[in-house]
Motif scaffolding. Structure first.
Motif, PDB file in Angstrom:
ATOM      1  N   GLU A 169     127.437  -7.045 -70.271  1.00  0.00           N
ATOM      2  CA  GLU A 169     126.399  -6.845 -71.276  1.00  0.00           C
ATOM      3  C   GLU A 169     125.206  -6.173 -70.623  1.00  0.00           C
ATOM      4  O   GLU A 169     124.789  -6.539 -69.525  1.00  0.00           O
ATOM      5  N   VAL A 170     124.663  -5.168 -71.314  1.00  0.00           N
ATOM      6  CA  VAL A 170     123.445  -4.495 -70.872  1.00  0.00           C
ATOM      7  C   VAL A 170     122.357  -4.766 -71.904  1.00  0.00           C
ATOM      8  O   VAL A 170     122.557  -4.562 -73.105  1.00  0.00           O
ATOM      9  N   ILE A 171     121.201  -5.238 -71.432  1.00  0.00           N
ATOM     10  CA  ILE A 171     120.050  -5.525 -72.285  1.00  0.00           C
ATOM     11  C   ILE A 171     118.937  -4.571 -71.881  1.00  0.00           C
ATOM     12  O   ILE A 171     118.473  -4.607 -70.734  1.00  0.00           O
ATOM     13  N   VAL A 172     118.524  -3.703 -72.809  1.00  0.00           N
ATOM     14  CA  VAL A 172     117.534  -2.660 -72.518  1.00  0.00           C
ATOM     15  C   VAL A 172     116.253  -2.981 -73.285  1.00  0.00           C
ATOM     16  O   VAL A 172     116.240  -2.912 -74.514  1.00  0.00           O
ATOM     17  N   PRO A 173     115.162  -3.337 -72.601  1.00  0.00           N
ATOM     18  CA  PRO A 173     113.921  -3.695 -73.292  1.00  0.00           C
ATOM     19  C   PRO A 173     113.170  -2.479 -73.797  1.00  0.00           C
ATOM     20  O   PRO A 173     113.589  -1.332 -73.583  1.00  0.00           O
ATOM     21  N   LYS A 174     112.050  -2.725 -74.455  1.00  0.00           N
ATOM     22  CA  LYS A 174     111.204  -1.634 -74.927  1.00  0.00           C
ATOM     23  C   LYS A 174     110.749  -0.766 -73.755  1.00  0.00           C
ATOM     24  O   LYS A 174     110.487  -1.258 -72.672  1.00  0.00           O
ATOM     25  N   GLY A 175     110.675   0.530 -74.008  1.00  0.00           N
ATOM     26  CA  GLY A 175     110.189   1.446 -72.990  1.00  0.00           C
ATOM     27  C   GLY A 175     111.198   1.832 -71.936  1.00  0.00           C
ATOM     28  O   GLY A 175     110.871   2.543 -70.990  1.00  0.00           O
ATOM     29  N   LYS A 176     112.463   1.384 -72.072  1.00  0.00           N
ATOM     30  CA  LYS A 176     113.487   1.672 -71.070  1.00  0.00           C
ATOM     31  C   LYS A 176     114.704   2.303 -71.737  1.00  0.00           C
ATOM     32  O   LYS A 176     114.939   2.158 -72.931  1.00  0.00           O
ATOM     33  N   ARG A 177     115.522   2.982 -70.923  1.00  0.00           N
ATOM     34  CA  ARG A 177     116.784   3.564 -71.390  1.00  0.00           C
ATOM     35  C   ARG A 177     117.782   3.530 -70.237  1.00  0.00           C
ATOM     36  O   ARG A 177     117.409   3.453 -69.071  1.00  0.00           O
ATOM     37  N   ILE A 178     119.079   3.609 -70.583  1.00  0.00           N
ATOM     38  CA  ILE A 178     120.115   3.569 -69.562  1.00  0.00           C
ATOM     39  C   ILE A 178     121.308   4.396 -70.025  1.00  0.00           C
ATOM     40  O   ILE A 178     121.513   4.584 -71.235  1.00  0.00           O
ATOM     41  N   ALA A 179     122.092   4.908 -69.073  1.00  0.00           N
ATOM     42  CA  ALA A 179     123.310   5.668 -69.387  1.00  0.00           C
ATOM     43  C   ALA A 179     124.516   4.910 -68.856  1.00  0.00           C
ATOM     44  O   ALA A 179     124.465   4.305 -67.780  1.00  0.00           O
ATOM     45  N   LEU A 180     125.608   4.946 -69.621  1.00  0.00           N
ATOM     46  CA  LEU A 180     126.858   4.276 -69.235  1.00  0.00           C
ATOM     47  C   LEU A 180     128.014   5.260 -69.343  1.00  0.00           C
ATOM     48  O   LEU A 180     128.084   6.042 -70.284  1.00  0.00           O
ATOM     49  N   THR A 181     128.925   5.205 -68.382  1.00  0.00           N
ATOM     50  CA  THR A 181     130.232   5.837 -68.521  1.00  0.00           C
ATOM     51  C   THR A 181     131.263   4.729 -68.445  1.00  0.00           C
ATOM     52  O   THR A 181     131.377   4.041 -67.422  1.00  0.00           O
ATOM     53  N   LEU A 182     131.985   4.498 -69.535  1.00  0.00           N
ATOM     54  CA  LEU A 182     132.941   3.404 -69.613  1.00  0.00           C
ATOM     55  C   LEU A 182     134.241   3.768 -68.906  1.00  0.00           C
ATOM     56  O   LEU A 182     134.451   4.907 -68.482  1.00  0.00           O
ATOM     57  N   SER A 183     135.132   2.797 -68.786  1.00  0.00           N
ATOM     58  CA  SER A 183     136.328   2.969 -67.959  1.00  0.00           C
ATOM     59  C   SER A 183     137.270   4.046 -68.477  1.00  0.00           C
ATOM     60  O   SER A 183     138.091   4.574 -67.727  1.00  0.00           O
ATOM     61  N   ASP A 184     137.168   4.412 -69.772  1.00  0.00           N
ATOM     62  CA  ASP A 184     138.023   5.455 -70.347  1.00  0.00           C
ATOM     63  C   ASP A 184     137.375   6.829 -70.280  1.00  0.00           C
ATOM     64  O   ASP A 184     137.962   7.813 -70.730  1.00  0.00           O
ATOM     65  N   GLY A 185     136.144   6.910 -69.746  1.00  0.00           N
ATOM     66  CA  GLY A 185     135.422   8.174 -69.684  1.00  0.00           C
ATOM     67  C   GLY A 185     134.431   8.377 -70.812  1.00  0.00           C
ATOM     68  O   GLY A 185     133.698   9.374 -70.824  1.00  0.00           O
ATOM     69  N   THR A 186     134.374   7.461 -71.776  1.00  0.00           N
ATOM     70  CA  THR A 186     133.398   7.544 -72.857  1.00  0.00           C
ATOM     71  C   THR A 186     131.990   7.404 -72.290  1.00  0.00           C
ATOM     72  O   THR A 186     131.731   6.551 -71.448  1.00  0.00           O
ATOM     73  N   LYS A 187     131.068   8.253 -72.782  1.00  0.00           N
ATOM     74  CA  LYS A 187     129.698   8.273 -72.266  1.00  0.00           C
ATOM     75  C   LYS A 187     128.722   7.772 -73.328  1.00  0.00           C
ATOM     76  O   LYS A 187     128.802   8.171 -74.492  1.00  0.00           O
ATOM     77  N   LEU A 188     127.791   6.912 -72.902  1.00  0.00           N
ATOM     78  CA  LEU A 188     126.776   6.361 -73.791  1.00  0.00           C
ATOM     79  C   LEU A 188     125.391   6.593 -73.208  1.00  0.00           C
ATOM     80  O   LEU A 188     125.202   6.518 -71.993  1.00  0.00           O
ATOM     81  N   LYS A 189     124.434   6.853 -74.099  1.00  0.00           N
ATOM     82  CA  LYS A 189     123.025   6.765 -73.766  1.00  0.00           C
ATOM     83  C   LYS A 189     122.445   5.674 -74.656  1.00  0.00           C
ATOM     84  O   LYS A 189     122.566   5.740 -75.884  1.00  0.00           O
ATOM     85  N   VAL A 190     121.840   4.685 -74.044  1.00  0.00           N
ATOM     86  CA  VAL A 190     121.378   3.499 -74.757  1.00  0.00           C
ATOM     87  C   VAL A 190     119.863   3.543 -74.857  1.00  0.00           C
ATOM     88  O   VAL A 190     119.170   3.645 -73.843  1.00  0.00           O
ATOM     89  N   ASN A 191     119.353   3.454 -76.073  1.00  0.00           N
ATOM     90  CA  ASN A 191     117.916   3.557 -76.311  1.00  0.00           C
ATOM     91  C   ASN A 191     117.230   2.206 -76.114  1.00  0.00           C
ATOM     92  O   ASN A 191     117.884   1.171 -75.899  1.00  0.00           O
ATOM     93  N   SER A 192     115.903   2.222 -76.227  1.00  0.00           N
ATOM     94  CA  SER A 192     115.089   1.032 -76.011  1.00  0.00           C
ATOM     95  C   SER A 192     115.429  -0.076 -77.010  1.00  0.00           C
ATOM     96  O   SER A 192     115.919   0.175 -78.112  1.00  0.00           O
ATOM     97  N   SER A 193     115.133  -1.322 -76.622  1.00  0.00           N
ATOM     98  CA  SER A 193     115.336  -2.504 -77.468  1.00  0.00           C
ATOM     99  C   SER A 193     116.770  -2.601 -77.976  1.00  0.00           C
ATOM    100  O   SER A 193     117.007  -2.891 -79.149  1.00  0.00           O
ATOM    101  N   SER A 194     117.722  -2.351 -77.097  1.00  0.00           N
ATOM    102  CA  SER A 194     119.133  -2.343 -77.491  1.00  0.00           C
ATOM    103  C   SER A 194     119.964  -3.240 -76.580  1.00  0.00           C
ATOM    104  O   SER A 194     119.613  -3.477 -75.426  1.00  0.00           O
ATOM    105  N   ARG A 195     121.069  -3.717 -77.136  1.00  0.00           N
ATOM    106  CA  ARG A 195     122.068  -4.469 -76.365  1.00  0.00           C
ATOM    107  C   ARG A 195     123.428  -3.836 -76.599  1.00  0.00           C
ATOM    108  O   ARG A 195     123.782  -3.492 -77.727  1.00  0.00           O
ATOM    109  N   VAL A 196     124.208  -3.711 -75.527  1.00  0.00           N
ATOM    110  CA  VAL A 196     125.578  -3.227 -75.636  1.00  0.00           C
ATOM    111  C   VAL A 196     126.477  -4.189 -74.858  1.00  0.00           C
ATOM    112  O   VAL A 196     126.197  -4.526 -73.705  1.00  0.00           O
ATOM    113  N   ILE A 197     127.551  -4.627 -75.498  1.00  0.00           N
ATOM    114  CA  ILE A 197     128.535  -5.510 -74.873  1.00  0.00           C
ATOM    115  C   ILE A 197     129.863  -4.774 -74.862  1.00  0.00           C
ATOM    116  O   ILE A 197     130.292  -4.233 -75.888  1.00  0.00           O
TER     117      ILE A 197
END
Length: 365
Positions: free
Chosen positions: A153-181
């Motif tokens: 699980e990634v928890i991204v607070p206000k004012g922050k962002r993060i990038a993920l590349t998942l095990s299948d090659g799928t790419k995500l950019k995660v915006n502020s105040s977001s959670r991805v599991i």
């Protein structure tokens, strides 16, 4: 970075504990690792007031030590996810104002990450992160014996962002105040992730293994495509904007197939599909906001999340339409200044650095 709590309470601890309870019900096989990770979060948050003056000294020393000794951080592979992720993991609202650093929980470890870090997962579920990552672990890293179902699980607070590349090659950019599991490694039948907040996603094309993005009120099924999904629990509506390919959006009322350059906008009682300029809804990934007759209240909420600052305004102000372009690489005050000049508004900043927008008073005759 600020760590004050205006209400004198610690809502993040309450939210974290509630999430622990949900995880215990759904993921018995990883009970110990997850609980210990959240305890570490609770411990750090509860000690912030006591250690506020020395926290940054230790953080700087830790960063320097980690950069010298280990340029790339690597976590061993874990076993693949065997069953679908439960939406119960997204049920509890979280107060993102209680934490000011990106948090990743994975395989019994809690990891604090710098802004704009990129996490890259290999086919076997192992993960590498950039040398800028700041790691703090509770010391329960797996050593040979992996859980039957492994997810992160990634928890991204206000004012922050993060990038993920998942095990299948799928790419995500995660915006502020977001959670991805998400599972560290997808199973052979399907791929799915849980989202609360906003992500821009480029799904790796695998027709034989569909990809599902689940939120608290809808599910998006894709085979390989690019789209933006925005689904914050506190917002009045959720949306999916398709950039290319095709997606199937399932809500409680119906299932809708979208074409490129279409947006699905969904509330509890209404669903609309319209042709849109996709750049208006995806420009945030390039640190820009393109606006076409957007209500200023919606724009200010996006700016508040992006910069991690509170912005207040009246209902009368919130309904004013705004068109134009905002460069998010500038500081928040510069963006607010542009808005005020364009719409004939005034703003002030209080002692807590909250921004207050008001209608400009007419000069007395």
């Amino acid at each position: 970075m600020k760590t004050t709590n205006k209400n004198g309470r610690d809502p993040f601890k309450s939210d974290a504990q509630s999430l622990i309870n949900l995880v215990k019900q759904h993921e018995n096989s990883v009970r110990h690792e997850t609980t210990e990770s959240w305890k570490e979060i609770e411990k750090i948050v509860s000690q912030r007031k006591k250690r506020h003056s020395i926290k940054y000294v230790f953080a700087a020393a830790a960063i320097l030590f980690l950069l010298i000794t280990l340029p790339v951080y690597y976590f061993p592979a874990t076993a693949p996810q065997q069953e679908g992720l439960s939406l119960a993991l997204l049920e509890k609202n979280m107060d993102f104002s209680a934490v000011d650093t990106i948090v990743m929980i994975t395989s019994g470890q809690t990891v604090w990450l710098d802004n704009d870090t990129e996490l890259i997962y290999a086919n076997d579920g192992s993960v590498e992160m950039q040398e800028t990552a700041v790691i703090k672990s509770d010391g329960t890293q797996n050593s040979g014996q992996e859980p039957a179902e492994a997810w992160s699980e990634v928890i991204v607070p206000k004012g922050k962002r993060i990038a993920l590349t998942l095990s299948d090659g799928t790419k995500l950019k995660v915006n502020s105040s977001s959670r991805v599991i998400y599972p560290n490694k997808f199973n052979k039948e399907s791929r799915e992730i849980l989202v609360n907040g906003e992500i821009y996603i480029e799904v790796a094309h695998e027709p034989e293994r569909p990809f599902f993005v689940k939120t608290n009120n809808m599910q998006v099924k894709v085979l390989g495509t690019t789209f933006n999904i925005c689904s914050y629990k506190e917002d009045p509506f959720s949306s999916v904007v398709l950039v290319e390919g095709s997606v199937e959006v399932e809500t409680q009322q119906t299932t809708t197939l979208l074409k490129p350059h279409q947006m699905l906008k969904y509330t509890e009682n209404n669903l609309q599909v319209n042709e849109v300029d996709i750049h208006e809804y995806t420009s945030w990934i390039n640190n820009m906001l393109y606006l076409q007759e957007r209500e200023i209240g919606e724009v200010l909420e996006r700016l508040s999340r992006y910069y991690g600052r509170n912005i207040t305004y009246s209902k009368e102000v919130s309904l004013i339409p705004l068109s134009g372009k905002l460069d998010l690489r500038e500081n928040l005050e510069e963006s607010i200044e542009i808005i005020c000049i364009s719409l004939d508004l005034d703003y002030q900043t209080d002692e807590s650095e909250n921004i207050i927008l008001t209608l400009k008073e007419s000069p007395m005759e």
